[in-house]
Design a protein around this motif. Sequence first.
Motif, PDB file in Angstrom:
ATOM      1  N   ARG A   1      -8.486  -2.290   0.408  1.00  0.00           N
ATOM      2  CA  ARG A   1      -7.711  -2.402   1.647  1.00  0.00           C
ATOM      3  C   ARG A   1      -7.184  -1.030   2.084  1.00  0.00           C
ATOM      4  NH1 ARG A   1      -8.493  -5.706   4.999  1.00  0.00           N
ATOM      5  NH2 ARG A   1      -6.361  -5.878   5.750  1.00  0.00           N
ATOM      6  N   ARG A   2      -6.777  -0.253   1.081  1.00  0.00           N
ATOM      7  CA  ARG A   2      -6.253   1.065   1.425  1.00  0.00           C
ATOM      8  C   ARG A   2      -7.361   1.929   2.033  1.00  0.00           C
ATOM      9  NH1 ARG A   2      -3.790   5.619  -2.494  1.00  0.00           N
ATOM     10  NH2 ARG A   2      -5.902   5.493  -3.294  1.00  0.00           N
TER      11      ARG A   2
ATOM     12  N   TYR B   1      -8.804  -4.848  -5.103  1.00  0.00           N
ATOM     13  CA  TYR B   1      -8.522  -5.359  -3.760  1.00  0.00           C
ATOM     14  C   TYR B   1      -7.606  -4.403  -2.996  1.00  0.00           C
ATOM     15  CZ  TYR B   1      -6.506  -8.291  -0.089  1.00  0.00           C
ATOM     16  OH  TYR B   1      -6.073  -8.777   1.118  1.00  0.00           O
ATOM     17  N   LEU B   2      -6.533  -4.004  -3.664  1.00  0.00           N
ATOM     18  CA  LEU B   2      -5.592  -3.076  -3.018  1.00  0.00           C
ATOM     19  C   LEU B   2      -6.287  -1.778  -2.618  1.00  0.00           C
ATOM     20  CD1 LEU B   2      -2.142  -3.182  -4.840  1.00  0.00           C
ATOM     21  CD2 LEU B   2      -2.738  -3.963  -2.552  1.00  0.00           C
ATOM     22  N   MET B   3      -7.104  -1.254  -3.537  1.00  0.00           N
ATOM     23  CA  MET B   3      -7.789   0.010  -3.258  1.00  0.00           C
ATOM     24  C   MET B   3      -8.725  -0.142  -2.063  1.00  0.00           C
ATOM     25  SD  MET B   3      -6.595   2.213  -5.172  1.00  0.00           S
ATOM     26  CE  MET B   3      -5.032   1.535  -5.592  1.00  0.00           C
TER      27      MET B   3
ATOM     28  N   GLN C   1     -10.169   3.483   9.041  1.00  0.00           N
ATOM     29  CA  GLN C   1      -9.857   3.115  10.419  1.00  0.00           C
ATOM     30  C   GLN C   1      -9.102   4.245  11.109  1.00  0.00           C
ATOM     31  OE1 GLN C   1     -11.115   0.244  11.097  1.00  0.00           O
ATOM     32  NE2 GLN C   1     -10.210  -0.477  13.010  1.00  0.00           N
TER      33      GLN C   1
ATOM     34  N   MET D   1       0.797  -3.265 -10.034  1.00  0.00           N
ATOM     35  CA  MET D   1      -0.190  -3.070  -8.976  1.00  0.00           C
ATOM     36  C   MET D   1      -1.211  -4.204  -8.998  1.00  0.00           C
ATOM     37  SD  MET D   1      -2.043   0.221  -7.644  1.00  0.00           S
ATOM     38  CE  MET D   1      -2.916   0.977  -8.967  1.00  0.00           C
ATOM     39  N   GLU D   2      -1.670  -4.531 -10.192  1.00  0.00           N
ATOM     40  CA  GLU D   2      -2.651  -5.597 -10.337  1.00  0.00           C
ATOM     41  C   GLU D   2      -2.074  -6.921  -9.816  1.00  0.00           C
ATOM     42  OE1 GLU D   2      -5.664  -5.589 -11.006  1.00  0.00           O
ATOM     43  OE2 GLU D   2      -6.084  -7.713 -11.330  1.00  0.00           O
TER      44      GLU D   2
ATOM     45  N   MET E   1      -4.365 -10.883  -2.375  1.00  0.00           N
ATOM     46  CA  MET E   1      -5.714 -11.426  -2.267  1.00  0.00           C
ATOM     47  C   MET E   1      -5.649 -12.943  -2.096  1.00  0.00           C
ATOM     48  SD  MET E   1      -8.806 -10.161  -4.629  1.00  0.00           S
ATOM     49  CE  MET E   1      -8.612 -11.177  -6.056  1.00  0.00           C
TER      50      MET E   1
ATOM     51  N   SER F   1      -9.514  -3.977 -12.511  1.00  0.00           N
ATOM     52  CA  SER F   1      -9.330  -5.415 -12.373  1.00  0.00           C
ATOM     53  C   SER F   1      -9.315  -5.818 -10.904  1.00  0.00           C
ATOM     54  CB  SER F   1      -8.031  -5.760 -13.054  1.00  0.00           C
ATOM     55  OG  SER F   1      -7.191  -4.626 -12.986  1.00  0.00           O
ATOM     56  N   PRO F   2      -9.526  -7.080 -10.610  1.00  0.00           N
ATOM     57  CA  PRO F   2      -9.720  -7.540  -9.225  1.00  0.00           C
ATOM     58  C   PRO F   2      -8.542  -7.226  -8.299  1.00  0.00           C
ATOM     59  CG  PRO F   2      -9.489  -9.402 -10.747  1.00  0.00           C
ATOM     60  CD  PRO F   2      -9.674  -8.176 -11.586  1.00  0.00           C
ATOM     61  N   GLY F   3      -7.314  -7.405  -8.789  1.00  0.00           N
ATOM     62  CA  GLY F   3      -6.151  -7.174  -7.925  1.00  0.00           C
ATOM     63  C   GLY F   3      -6.077  -5.722  -7.488  1.00  0.00           C
ATOM     64  N   THR F   4      -6.227  -4.814  -8.452  1.00  0.00           N
ATOM     65  CA  THR F   4      -6.173  -3.390  -8.144  1.00  0.00           C
ATOM     66  C   THR F   4      -7.329  -3.012  -7.219  1.00  0.00           C
ATOM     67  OG1 THR F   4      -5.275  -3.097 -10.345  1.00  0.00           O
ATOM     68  CG2 THR F   4      -5.997  -1.118  -9.187  1.00  0.00           C
TER      69      THR F   4
ATOM     70  N   ARG G   1      -8.052   0.890   5.613  1.00  0.00           N
ATOM     71  CA  ARG G   1      -7.035   1.400   6.537  1.00  0.00           C
ATOM     72  C   ARG G   1      -7.228   2.873   6.835  1.00  0.00           C
ATOM     73  NH1 ARG G   1      -2.861  -1.538   8.094  1.00  0.00           N
ATOM     74  NH2 ARG G   1      -2.663  -3.475   6.952  1.00  0.00           N
ATOM     75  N   GLN G   2      -7.487   3.624   5.770  1.00  0.00           N
ATOM     76  CA  GLN G   2      -7.653   5.070   5.963  1.00  0.00           C
ATOM     77  C   GLN G   2      -8.890   5.355   6.812  1.00  0.00           C
ATOM     78  OE1 GLN G   2      -7.612   6.258   1.907  1.00  0.00           O
ATOM     79  NE2 GLN G   2      -5.410   6.710   1.895  1.00  0.00           N
TER      80      GLN G   2
ATOM     81  N   LEU H   1       0.830  -1.205   0.000  1.00  0.00           N
ATOM     82  CA  LEU H   1       0.000   0.000   0.000  1.00  0.00           C
ATOM     83  C   LEU H   1       0.865   1.254   0.000  1.00  0.00           C
ATOM     84  CD1 LEU H   1      -2.858  -1.033   2.458  1.00  0.00           C
ATOM     85  CD2 LEU H   1      -2.967  -0.824  -0.024  1.00  0.00           C
TER      86      LEU H   1
ATOM     87  N   GLY I   1      -1.858  -6.907  -6.054  1.00  0.00           N
ATOM     88  CA  GLY I   1      -3.187  -7.056  -5.489  1.00  0.00           C
ATOM     89  C   GLY I   1      -3.654  -8.490  -5.539  1.00  0.00           C
ATOM     90  N   LEU I   2      -3.441  -9.125  -6.697  1.00  0.00           N
ATOM     91  CA  LEU I   2      -3.872 -10.516  -6.848  1.00  0.00           C
ATOM     92  C   LEU I   2      -3.126 -11.426  -5.875  1.00  0.00           C
ATOM     93  CD1 LEU I   2      -4.256 -10.891 -10.726  1.00  0.00           C
ATOM     94  CD2 LEU I   2      -6.069 -10.969  -8.999  1.00  0.00           C
TER      95      LEU I   2
END
Lengths: 102, 268
Positions: B159-160, B155-157, B166, A57-58, A65, B150-153, B163-164, A44, A61-62
């Motif tokens: 989670r970010r 997911y990261l967003m 929180q 990034m993708e 996950m 896409s799913p990975g990005t 956190r923020q 992050l 993330g994957l």
Amino acid sequence: MTADRAPRPGRRIEVDEESVRKSLAGLVLTIVELLRQLMERQALRRVEQGGISDEQMEKLGLTLMALERNMAELREHFGLTEDDLNLDLGPLGPLLPRDRDP
Amino acid sequence: MTDTLATWLYAVTAAPEDGTPPQGLTGVADEPVRLVEGAGLAAVVGSVPLADFDEDALRGHLEDLEWLERTARAHHRVINGAARHGQVIPLRFATLYHDDDRVRAMLRERREDFTDTLRRVAGRTEWGVKAYVDPRSFLPDPDESEDEGSPGTAYLMRRRAQRQDQETAHLRATERAEEIHSSLAALAVATAAHPPQDSALAAYEGWMVLNNSYLVPDDLTEDFTALVRALGERYPAVTLEVSGPWPPYSFTAPPKPAGDAQPEEKPS
């Protein structure tokens, strides 16, 4: 109980194999969970600094996950909850931040 | 015989004019409570058997939560009982002296300190206020916009954002606690902040955002409790808990080395 006073061959420790297995699994998973959380935090941070490409990034993330999903499966397998995966470090607090903690 | 007993201290008070000890009080070892007088002061004490209270025995007992609870309650009960006869300086749990002579010597040695403290807390009472919040009620409104890509990005967003949120929730809850504290502090002559209690021991949910003590003049007692109620109504997301009246536990500690939390005293 006086009959029990006969000398015994050393002290015996009752070992329940199942509980040992579970405690060990809990300990190992706690460490893995710590690393997972650190990786996520690091990821992050990198995203926020903007130093990585969309593709990277993708991928990150994957990966994270999948890791989270794996952790959940492993926890379930050993019958552990999220709260079980933690160590009380006394005055330092818990090893992993709990959601309800500030 | 004297070797088998030690003197357990509960509190220090001004020497009573009639010299009678608090009646009908028993202490941590079920012993009758008595007074040891010296230097115009009186120590509320009891004689406890060394077999149960010397260093080794105590170290063992302190691991025993049941013993600890029973004994801590007895200690507090005596302090409370003594406080009914006049202002007391409660002493720390497990303050032990070899015999009464040493207690008298200690009273002489620290006379000035004790007298000052008694004067400072005279006509004032300690109240504790705790505030709990449910973190969820301080979370920012969910932001629906981010479900891009896409799913990975995604997911990261997500989670970010969690956190923020929180962090934001914690910041907001802390600010609210600060507001409550300053309102309460306005009625107190001194305040002391304590670390939040361990949620495992204190059995509460959510965050403890305030765990403070207030030294309140006796004629403001009603104002103070009314204010706690009013603040609780004004901020429904915060659960306020007031406890007391307490003997002034948080405002009578002997001077500690720098670095330890010190009660803040306002110039009056």
